[in-house]
Design a protein around this motif. Structure first.
Motif, PDB file in Angstrom:
ATOM      1  N   ARG A   1       0.774  -1.166  -0.041  1.00 26.28           N
ATOM      2  CA  ARG A   1       0.317   0.031  -0.002  1.00 26.28           C
ATOM      3  C   ARG A   1       1.046   1.206  -0.041  1.00 26.28           C
ATOM      4  N   GLN A   2       0.591   2.180  -0.727  1.00 30.59           N
ATOM      5  CA  GLN A   2       0.981   3.346  -0.599  1.00 30.59           C
ATOM      6  C   GLN A   2       1.093   4.096   0.605  1.00 30.59           C
ATOM      7  N   ALA A   3       2.343   4.613   0.889  1.00 33.99           N
ATOM      8  CA  ALA A   3       2.076   5.213   2.392  1.00 33.99           C
ATOM      9  C   ALA A   3       1.412   6.661   2.525  1.00 33.99           C
ATOM     10  N   ARG A   4       0.778   6.757   3.340  1.00 34.42           N
ATOM     11  CA  ARG A   4      -0.103   8.075   3.430  1.00 34.42           C
ATOM     12  C   ARG A   4       0.839   9.378   3.748  1.00 34.42           C
ATOM     13  N   GLU A   5       0.509  10.352   2.794  1.00 34.85           N
ATOM     14  CA  GLU A   5       1.182  11.691   2.863  1.00 34.85           C
ATOM     15  C   GLU A   5       1.302  12.179   4.481  1.00 34.85           C
ATOM     16  N   LYS A   6       2.518  12.596   4.900  1.00 38.91           N
ATOM     17  CA  LYS A   6       2.490  13.199   6.160  1.00 38.91           C
ATOM     18  C   LYS A   6       2.232  14.702   6.259  1.00 38.91           C
ATOM     19  N   SER A   7       1.601  15.177   7.120  1.00 39.19           N
ATOM     20  CA  SER A   7       1.272  16.415   7.190  1.00 39.19           C
ATOM     21  C   SER A   7       2.204  17.324   7.984  1.00 39.19           C
ATOM     22  N   SER A   8       2.694  18.369   7.127  1.00 41.49           N
ATOM     23  CA  SER A   8       3.764  19.201   8.015  1.00 41.49           C
ATOM     24  C   SER A   8       2.943  20.036   9.008  1.00 41.49           C
ATOM     25  N   THR A   9       1.813  20.242   9.127  1.00 36.47           N
ATOM     26  CA  THR A   9       1.064  20.915  10.151  1.00 36.47           C
ATOM     27  C   THR A   9       0.470  19.975  11.147  1.00 36.47           C
ATOM     28  N   GLY A  10       0.503  18.647  10.856  1.00 41.58           N
ATOM     29  CA  GLY A  10      -0.274  17.868  11.958  1.00 41.58           C
ATOM     30  C   GLY A  10      -1.591  17.573  11.732  1.00 41.58           C
ATOM     31  N   ILE A  11      -2.442  18.317  10.729  1.00 37.10           N
ATOM     32  CA  ILE A  11      -3.399  18.276  10.561  1.00 37.10           C
ATOM     33  C   ILE A  11      -4.061  17.664   9.513  1.00 37.10           C
ATOM     34  N   TYR A  12      -5.284  16.789   9.646  1.00 34.33           N
ATOM     35  CA  TYR A  12      -5.735  16.006   8.673  1.00 34.33           C
ATOM     36  C   TYR A  12      -7.308  16.111   8.342  1.00 34.33           C
TER      37      TYR A  12
ATOM     38  N   ASP B   1     -25.091   9.228   8.113  1.00 32.08           N
ATOM     39  CA  ASP B   1     -25.611   7.835   8.241  1.00 32.08           C
ATOM     40  C   ASP B   1     -24.453   6.811   7.993  1.00 32.08           C
ATOM     41  N   ASN B   2     -23.768   6.931   6.863  1.00 31.37           N
ATOM     42  CA  ASN B   2     -22.948   5.716   6.624  1.00 31.37           C
ATOM     43  C   ASN B   2     -21.450   6.041   6.419  1.00 31.37           C
ATOM     44  N   HIS B   3     -20.970   7.423   7.166  1.00 34.16           N
ATOM     45  CA  HIS B   3     -19.661   7.942   7.080  1.00 34.16           C
ATOM     46  C   HIS B   3     -19.487   9.143   7.994  1.00 34.16           C
ATOM     47  N   VAL B   4     -18.384   9.212   8.272  1.00 34.97           N
ATOM     48  CA  VAL B   4     -17.748  10.449   9.291  1.00 34.97           C
ATOM     49  C   VAL B   4     -16.809  11.262   8.879  1.00 34.97           C
ATOM     50  N   HIS B   5     -16.729  12.685   9.076  1.00 34.83           N
ATOM     51  CA  HIS B   5     -15.696  13.194   8.695  1.00 34.83           C
ATOM     52  C   HIS B   5     -15.348  13.853  10.066  1.00 34.83           C
ATOM     53  N   LEU B   6     -13.788  13.831  10.188  1.00 33.76           N
ATOM     54  CA  LEU B   6     -13.352  14.606  11.104  1.00 33.76           C
ATOM     55  C   LEU B   6     -12.118  15.336  10.776  1.00 33.76           C
ATOM     56  N   LEU B   7     -12.033  16.553  11.299  1.00 28.49           N
ATOM     57  CA  LEU B   7     -10.740  17.296  11.113  1.00 28.49           C
ATOM     58  C   LEU B   7      -9.766  17.180  12.579  1.00 28.49           C
ATOM     59  N   ILE B   8      -8.714  16.788  12.252  1.00 27.10           N
ATOM     60  CA  ILE B   8      -7.923  16.444  13.568  1.00 27.10           C
ATOM     61  C   ILE B   8      -6.546  16.912  13.127  1.00 27.10           C
ATOM     62  N   ARG B   9      -5.909  17.428  14.245  1.00 28.40           N
ATOM     63  CA  ARG B   9      -4.508  17.621  14.430  1.00 28.40           C
ATOM     64  C   ARG B   9      -3.895  16.680  15.559  1.00 28.40           C
ATOM     65  N   GLU B  10      -2.808  15.963  15.081  1.00 24.53           N
ATOM     66  CA  GLU B  10      -2.106  14.804  15.841  1.00 24.53           C
ATOM     67  C   GLU B  10      -1.160  15.623  16.424  1.00 24.53           C
ATOM     68  N   THR B  11      -0.987  14.942  17.688  1.00 23.19           N
ATOM     69  CA  THR B  11       0.114  15.949  18.755  1.00 23.19           C
ATOM     70  C   THR B  11       1.064  14.767  19.118  1.00 23.19           C
ATOM     71  N   ASN B  12       0.868  13.955  20.132  1.00 23.65           N
ATOM     72  CA  ASN B  12       2.181  13.177  20.852  1.00 23.65           C
ATOM     73  C   ASN B  12       1.630  11.631  20.239  1.00 23.65           C
ATOM     74  N   GLU B  13       0.618  11.460  19.394  1.00 23.48           N
ATOM     75  CA  GLU B  13       0.403  10.146  19.045  1.00 23.48           C
ATOM     76  C   GLU B  13      -0.238  10.171  17.476  1.00 23.48           C
ATOM     77  N   ALA B  14       0.626   9.382  16.526  1.00 20.10           N
ATOM     78  CA  ALA B  14       0.220   9.462  15.321  1.00 20.10           C
ATOM     79  C   ALA B  14      -1.258   9.240  14.943  1.00 20.10           C
ATOM     80  N   ILE B  15      -1.694   9.939  13.827  1.00 15.00           N
ATOM     81  CA  ILE B  15      -3.235   9.811  13.521  1.00 15.00           C
ATOM     82  C   ILE B  15      -3.816   8.625  13.133  1.00 15.00           C
ATOM     83  N   SER B  16      -2.880   7.689  12.699  1.00 19.40           N
ATOM     84  CA  SER B  16      -3.249   6.323  12.604  1.00 19.40           C
ATOM     85  C   SER B  16      -3.527   5.507  13.540  1.00 19.40           C
ATOM     86  N   LYS B  17      -3.076   5.854  14.734  1.00 19.27           N
ATOM     87  CA  LYS B  17      -3.107   5.186  16.055  1.00 19.27           C
ATOM     88  C   LYS B  17      -4.578   5.698  16.506  1.00 19.27           C
TER      89      LYS B  17
END
Length: 262
Positions: free
Chosen positions: A12-23, A67-83
């Protein structure tokens, strides 16, 4: 490495890393499966977000529960967004499966994400998230939708970290709120994450038919014995405009085709 069907297995292609930490994150139900059958489910999802917000210490700038999906706008800090996403989704699915006596996946395995590198795109993504129910023709005014972060920005925030977005507009809070409201309601052609909403008339009609046949939720249908379930499916195939693709998406025929045995 050669797979069993003679095709080279590609990583799988690696996810792009955000320089701001926001996804900008989107969690989708597998095969368009509904992930919320009732408001109690949505409330549990919000409780799960709050629980892991405390544990993972992420910033939540926006959300919208469809109903069938969720949107989130998140900034990761001390823990990776994937986790972070794994914690939230795994906890909710465990609870959901117990509540509805089901097994298997609920979310599509690989969540969608995009990096948010600029303040301009941050505001675009936030507007896109809040306008989801309007563009899906569920409501006419974003202020009337309870399950999004929009009203956290207008009134007292419950779970959303609103300062970052509002300070982009103005350091004066009242001015910032008015500018935020104006921006949020602007007509636009935003296409964040390149995703077309899957709310459609066929889904609604199919669910109405299920309800009329005594089936309250998709999960309840999935737990029926195969012969009984197939009889129900034959009846709802007669819905005007209903196709096999619609049925597969709405009731998720590929998930747990037989009753789950503990």
């Amino acid at each position: 490495m050669i797979g069993v069907i003679g095709v080279i297995d590609m990583p799988r292609q690696a996810r792009e890393k955000s320089s701001t930490g926001i996804y900008h994150i989107m969690l989708r139900g597998i095969n368009r499966q509904k992930i919320f059958e009732e408001d109690k489910d949505r409330q549990k999802f919000m409780e799960t977000i709050l629980q892991y917000k405390t544990i993972s210490n992420y910033k939540l700038y926006g959300y919208c529960l469809m109903d069938n999906h969720v949107h989130l706008l998140i900034r990761e800090t001390n823990e990776a967004i994937s986790k972070v996403i794994k914690r939230i989704s795994s906890s909710y699915v465990y609870w959901y499966n117990q509540k509805y006596d089901r097994c298997g996946h609920l979310f599509q395995e690989r969540y969608k994400s995009e990096v948010v590198e600029t303040k301009a795109y941050f505001l675009t993504a936030l507007r896109y998230i809040h306008q989801n129910p309007v563009k899906a023709r569920m409501i006419k005014d974003i202020e009337t939708y309870f399950w999004s972060s929009y009203n956290d920005y207008i009134d007292h925030p419950v779970i959303t970290d609103i300062d970052f977005a509002l300070e982009i507009f103005s350091i004066d809070r009242q001015i910032a709120i008015e500018l935020f409201k104006k921006h949020s309601k602007e007509n636009n052609r935003d296409q964040c994450l390149d995703y077309k909403e899957s709310i459609n008339t066929s889904d609604d009609e199919i669910m109405k038919c299920l309800n009329q046949l005594g089936i309250r939720t998709v999960s309840e249908l999935q737990r029926l014995e195969k012969e009984h379930r197939n009889n129900i499916i034959r009846k709802i195939k007669n819905v005007k405009g209903c196709t096999i693709t619609d049925l597969t998406g709405t009731i998720n025929l590929s998930l747990c085709p037989y009753p789950c045995v503990p």
